[in-house]
Write a protein that holds these residues in place. Structure first.
Motif, PDB file in Angstrom:
ATOM      1  N   GLY A 219     -68.325 -10.918 -59.508  1.00 53.64           N
ATOM      2  CA  GLY A 219     -68.933 -12.099 -58.915  1.00 53.64           C
ATOM      3  C   GLY A 219     -68.504 -12.303 -57.482  1.00 53.64           C
ATOM      4  O   GLY A 219     -67.704 -11.547 -56.924  1.00 53.64           O
ATOM      5  N   THR A 220     -69.054 -13.340 -56.869  1.00 50.74           N
ATOM      6  CA  THR A 220     -68.726 -13.706 -55.497  1.00 50.74           C
ATOM      7  C   THR A 220     -67.788 -14.894 -55.511  1.00 50.74           C
ATOM      8  O   THR A 220     -68.052 -15.894 -56.187  1.00 50.74           O
ATOM      9  N   ALA A 221     -66.687 -14.799 -54.792  1.00 52.33           N
ATOM     10  CA  ALA A 221     -65.686 -15.858 -54.742  1.00 52.33           C
ATOM     11  C   ALA A 221     -65.625 -16.457 -53.350  1.00 52.33           C
ATOM     12  O   ALA A 221     -65.860 -15.772 -52.352  1.00 52.33           O
ATOM     13  N   THR A 222     -65.325 -17.740 -53.299  1.00 56.79           N
ATOM     14  CA  THR A 222     -65.072 -18.412 -52.023  1.00 56.79           C
ATOM     15  C   THR A 222     -63.581 -18.348 -51.738  1.00 56.79           C
ATOM     16  O   THR A 222     -62.758 -18.815 -52.538  1.00 56.79           O
ATOM     17  N   LEU A 223     -63.236 -17.748 -50.604  1.00 56.94           N
ATOM     18  CA  LEU A 223     -61.849 -17.629 -50.185  1.00 56.94           C
ATOM     19  C   LEU A 223     -61.642 -18.452 -48.922  1.00 56.94           C
ATOM     20  O   LEU A 223     -62.359 -18.276 -47.936  1.00 56.94           O
ATOM     21  N   PRO A 275     -58.311 -25.529 -38.959  1.00 58.81           N
ATOM     22  CA  PRO A 275     -57.355 -24.472 -39.348  1.00 58.81           C
ATOM     23  C   PRO A 275     -57.864 -23.563 -40.472  1.00 58.81           C
ATOM     24  O   PRO A 275     -57.255 -22.548 -40.752  1.00 58.81           O
ATOM     25  N   GLN A 276     -58.984 -23.956 -41.110  1.00 60.88           N
ATOM     26  CA  GLN A 276     -59.462 -23.197 -42.265  1.00 60.88           C
ATOM     27  C   GLN A 276     -60.657 -22.336 -41.904  1.00 60.88           C
ATOM     28  O   GLN A 276     -61.578 -22.771 -41.217  1.00 60.88           O
ATOM     29  N   VAL A 277     -60.620 -21.085 -42.372  1.00 67.13           N
ATOM     30  CA  VAL A 277     -61.739 -20.158 -42.226  1.00 67.13           C
ATOM     31  C   VAL A 277     -62.157 -19.760 -43.635  1.00 67.13           C
ATOM     32  O   VAL A 277     -61.318 -19.346 -44.443  1.00 67.13           O
ATOM     33  N   THR A 278     -63.454 -19.876 -43.943  1.00 68.99           N
ATOM     34  CA  THR A 278     -63.935 -19.667 -45.304  1.00 68.99           C
ATOM     35  C   THR A 278     -64.849 -18.458 -45.372  1.00 68.99           C
ATOM     36  O   THR A 278     -65.671 -18.232 -44.480  1.00 68.99           O
ATOM     37  N   PHE A 279     -64.694 -17.690 -46.452  1.00 65.68           N
ATOM     38  CA  PHE A 279     -65.474 -16.467 -46.637  1.00 65.68           C
ATOM     39  C   PHE A 279     -66.038 -16.417 -48.054  1.00 65.68           C
ATOM     40  O   PHE A 279     -65.452 -16.969 -48.993  1.00 65.68           O
ATOM     41  N   ALA A 280     -67.161 -15.731 -48.195  1.00 68.82           N
ATOM     42  CA  ALA A 280     -67.696 -15.371 -49.499  1.00 68.82           C
ATOM     43  C   ALA A 280     -67.426 -13.890 -49.709  1.00 68.82           C
ATOM     44  O   ALA A 280     -67.854 -13.055 -48.906  1.00 68.82           O
ATOM     45  N   ALA A 281     -66.689 -13.548 -50.759  1.00 67.42           N
ATOM     46  CA  ALA A 281     -66.276 -12.163 -50.996  1.00 67.42           C
ATOM     47  C   ALA A 281     -66.727 -11.714 -52.373  1.00 67.42           C
ATOM     48  O   ALA A 281     -66.570 -12.441 -53.355  1.00 67.42           O
ATOM     49  N   GLU A 282     -67.274 -10.494 -52.436  1.00 68.44           N
ATOM     50  CA  GLU A 282     -67.727  -9.913 -53.700  1.00 68.44           C
ATOM     51  C   GLU A 282     -66.647  -8.982 -54.244  1.00 68.44           C
ATOM     52  O   GLU A 282     -66.202  -8.076 -53.547  1.00 68.44           O
ATOM     53  N   PHE A 283     -66.254  -9.209 -55.491  1.00 69.10           N
ATOM     54  CA  PHE A 283     -65.272  -8.357 -56.153  1.00 69.10           C
ATOM     55  C   PHE A 283     -65.955  -7.696 -57.351  1.00 69.10           C
ATOM     56  O   PHE A 283     -66.162  -8.338 -58.380  1.00 69.10           O
ATOM     57  N   PRO A 284     -66.321  -6.414 -57.242  1.00 67.99           N
ATOM     58  CA  PRO A 284     -67.156  -5.783 -58.258  1.00 67.99           C
ATOM     59  C   PRO A 284     -66.445  -5.471 -59.566  1.00 67.99           C
ATOM     60  O   PRO A 284     -67.097  -5.250 -60.581  1.00 67.99           O
ATOM     61  N   SER A 285     -65.107  -5.429 -59.555  1.00 68.60           N
ATOM     62  CA  SER A 285     -64.392  -5.040 -60.767  1.00 68.60           C
ATOM     63  C   SER A 285     -63.016  -5.671 -60.777  1.00 68.60           C
ATOM     64  O   SER A 285     -62.529  -6.179 -59.763  1.00 68.60           O
ATOM     65  N   ALA A 286     -62.371  -5.622 -61.953  1.00 66.93           N
ATOM     66  CA  ALA A 286     -60.979  -6.037 -62.040  1.00 66.93           C
ATOM     67  C   ALA A 286     -60.111  -5.023 -61.292  1.00 66.93           C
ATOM     68  O   ALA A 286     -60.499  -3.874 -61.093  1.00 66.93           O
TER      69      ALA A 286
END
Length: 336
Positions: A219-223, A275-286
């Protein structure tokens, strides 16, 4: 415990071992002391023997390398692999070429067999070259210069002995964005470094960067990454590559290069300069991933690094001080 690996066979040539070869123009001059190998998985290839010298070689196999053939946990809705796992994809090949010592040079060979000379600007640059050792240390992000013959050149970002993965992140004019990867070996005695434990914060050059977000596999996570200095939030981050931060994520083992997108752009009227920078990151697997945040302040680009375990009970970053990062990379290095 660190393991000491001997990378022998000091090579004076660059070799890319793919399969079918076709010739392109030769770059003259002494050869840099690295050997490029066409690994598309996570084999190191450091078996103590040097690869034969080649000026140019490639291995187009669009049927085998195309995104449409991906399967398994990394295959998304369109059957796409994560970036950087392939040296050739959709008719384009990443090809290291001969260069003077201390310089790294490569070409992107197009579907017609010729070097690509036209690129679109993405994140303020036509080419992003990212390198990291196979143990995920020694991260560098640089921007080569393009010559008229389609050769990209830059002062070598390879920091010392080891097997490095070089990623070319680019968009050929008229085509889709691509990230291609190739292994490059720097001979010498290597002490491998273990991946640092997950932690919610790290420091670089007096800056503290805190990571918030819990990625899940598939899924895609907000970091959210928050930057402070001496306990004071940094609210005047400077634009870098079209954003207030640039994030690269690599998966341990095969070094899959993940899609990470910043939210908002400088000057859009709603994105604050820290001070905050936000990204959407895709993590395809554990698995374990290493995150590298580039941010600019005071005219200097710095890199903050984090380890994240995805799909594991221990994936949530631990409180600061519990498992401190050991400075796995080289804090405070400047980018070209």
């Amino acid at each position: 415990m660190n393991t000491v690996t001997k990378l022998s066979g000091f090579a004076l040539g660059l070799a890319v071992v793919f399969g079918t070869a076709y010739g392109v123009g030769q770059v003259t001059g002494p050869v840099a002391p690295v050997v490029a190998t066409g690994h598309d998985g996570d084999s190191h290839g450091d078996n103590g023997s040097a690869a034969p010298e080649h000026d140019d070689a490639s291995g187009h196999d669009d049927g085998a390398a195309g995104h449409g053939n991906a399967s398994g946990p990394d295959a998304g809705a369109a059957g796409h692999l994560p970036g950087g796992l392939l040296v050739a994809d959709r008719g384009y090949t990443l090809l290291p070429v001969r260069a003077p010592e201390g310089e790294f040079a490569f070409r992107i060979i197009g579907p017609d067999g010729d070097p690509v000379t036209r690129y679109d600007v993405a994140h303020d640059k036509k080419m992003h070259l990212i390198v990291a050792r196979r143990d995920l240390s020694g991260f560098r992000h640089v921007h080569p210069e393009l010559a008229a013959d389609g050769t990209w050149r830059v002062a070598s970002p390879l920091g010392g002995p080891g097997v490095w993965r070089a990623f070319a992140d680019f968009t050929p004019t008229g085509a889709e964005p691509l990230t291609l990867g190739v292994d490059v070996t720097v001979p010498g005695e290597l002490t491998e470094r273990p991946l640092p434990a997950p932690a919610s914060s790290t420091t670089v050059d007096g800056y503290t960067v805190t990571l918030d977000g819990t990625p899940q596999p598939g899924g895609t996570a907000t970091l959210a990454l928050t930057v402070s200095r001496d306990g004071v939030p940094v609210t005047d981050l400077e634009p870098y590559l079209g954003a207030y931060g640039h994030l690269v994520a690599l998966r341990q083992g095969d070094l899959a290069y993940l899609h990470v997108h910043p939210e908002g752009v400088p000057g859009d009227g709603r994105t604050a300069p820290g001070p905050q920078v936000t990204f959407a990151a895709e993590f395809p697997s554990a698995g374990a991933y290493r995150l590298y945040l580039d941010f600019q302040h005071g005219g200097v680009v710095r890199t903050a690094e984090f380890t994240v375990h995805v799909g594991d009970p221990g994936s949530v970053p631990v409180p600061p001080g519990t498992a401190p990062d050991d400075g796995h990379g080289v804090p405070g290095h400047e980018h070209n």
